[in-house]
Design an enzyme around this catalytic site. Sequence first.
Site, mmCIF file in Angstrom:
data_model
loop_
_atom_site.group_PDB
_atom_site.id
_atom_site.type_symbol
_atom_site.label_atom_id
_atom_site.label_comp_id
_atom_site.label_asym_id
_atom_site.label_seq_id
_atom_site.Cartn_x
_atom_site.Cartn_y
_atom_site.Cartn_z
ATOM 1 N N TYR A 61 42.015 90.732 -51.201
ATOM 2 C CA TYR A 61 42.965 89.644 -50.738
ATOM 3 C C TYR A 61 43.676 90.070 -49.534
ATOM 4 C CZ TYR A 61 42.001 87.119 -54.973
ATOM 5 O OH TYR A 61 41.123 86.241 -55.848
ATOM 6 N N ASN A 97 42.653 75.210 -52.699
ATOM 7 C CA ASN A 97 42.745 76.221 -51.627
ATOM 8 C C ASN A 97 44.069 76.870 -51.717
ATOM 9 O OD1 ASN A 97 40.453 74.960 -50.630
ATOM 10 N ND2 ASN A 97 41.256 73.969 -48.919
ATOM 11 N N ASP A 99 44.830 78.851 -49.143
ATOM 12 C CA ASP A 99 45.344 79.523 -47.681
ATOM 13 C C ASP A 99 46.275 79.039 -47.073
ATOM 14 O OD1 ASP A 99 44.778 76.676 -46.954
ATOM 15 O OD2 ASP A 99 42.465 77.215 -46.674
ATOM 16 N N HIS A 114 45.278 76.682 -57.835
ATOM 17 C CA HIS A 114 44.562 77.758 -57.930
ATOM 18 C C HIS A 114 45.546 78.987 -57.238
ATOM 19 C CE1 HIS A 114 40.401 75.774 -58.561
ATOM 20 N NE2 HIS A 114 41.208 75.706 -59.413
ATOM 21 N N CYS A 122 54.498 90.241 -60.287
ATOM 22 C CA CYS A 122 54.462 91.455 -61.141
ATOM 23 C C CYS A 122 53.427 90.816 -62.268
ATOM 24 C CB CYS A 122 55.785 91.703 -61.727
ATOM 25 S SG CYS A 122 55.701 92.821 -63.170
ATOM 26 N N GLY A 186 35.747 68.020 -49.611
ATOM 27 C CA GLY A 186 35.482 69.231 -49.174
ATOM 28 C C GLY A 186 35.464 70.299 -50.551
#
Length: 242
Positions: A61, A97, A99, A114, A122, A186
């Site tokens: 990540y 996404n 991002d 997501h 935490c 997409g």
Amino acid sequence: MKRLQLDDQTRVLVLTGAGVSAESGVPTFRGMNGLWEGHQVEEVASPEGFAADPELVWRFYSLRRDGASKVQPNPGHHALARLEAALGERFLLVTQNVDGLHARAGSRRMLAIHGELFQSRCEQCAQPFADAHTYFARPLPTCATCGRAIRPHIVWFGEMLDPAHLEQVYRFIDEAGPKLVFLAIGTSGQVYPASGLVDAAHAVGGKTWLIDAAPSEGYAARFDELVIGKSGEVLPPLFFGP
Ligand SMILES: NC(=O)c1ccc[n+]([C@@H]2O[C@H](COP(=O)([O-])OP(=O)(O)OC[C@H]3O[C@@H](n4cnc5c(N)ncnc54)[C@H](O)[C@@H]3O)[C@@H](O)[C@H]2O)c1
Ligand SMILES: [Zn+2]
């Protein structure tokens, strides 16, 4: 060239996937062939993977945070922000996404179902917070309150979506009824429940469109209309004309 026809009753629900960010230079899931440095993506994107090797998961990540912070929203993201500005509360964007590019393009009526790459939480206390740090080696971050591990705020394989998000999406679909236009853009339609939204849209009498550079056959068959093309190229004329 097809053009989306909207009247002042139309409500537009948009589902986006990794393809919308491809032209910004963010690799799609299929683009990675389901593997990352020889690891199955499930190993770096599941609660079991995090328990087994948190350092590996944080490295994965951290690289994605580094990558996403160096790219820019593309004309597809901007077209969706512009459509939202025109429709106001008759618009909702659901993105798979993580991002952050939709928000950077100006999208606000948006649910990141997501999770968000630039948030952490935490594993015990669960309240997400903004976090752009990268962790390529120990020490890994821990919670100041309870001492448990801090993890990326991402919905991993095997985890549930936020029920409040789903409730909001289904309420939007129900309120729209036959005035609903559903656009999937997409996305390969392999991840449930996002992949089921097309059926929910049909169930209320809505119209459905798939816009994708290389549509997945089975998924495409479930839509009324198909537009084949790159989202950055086809969305602006689809929404606003040539
Ligand atoms: N950008 C991101 O945040 C990102 C990137 C990779 C994976 N993921 C995650 O992985 C999962 C993958 O599912 P998915 O369906 O989103 O992605 P996917 O990789 O399974 O499918 C991507 C789809 O985009 C299409 N595509 C590729 N380039 C395109 C372009 N320029 N314009 C239009 N379409 C294009 C492909 O043909 C494909 O159908 C999701 O859960 C998502 O959260 C997110
Ligand atoms: Zn805690």
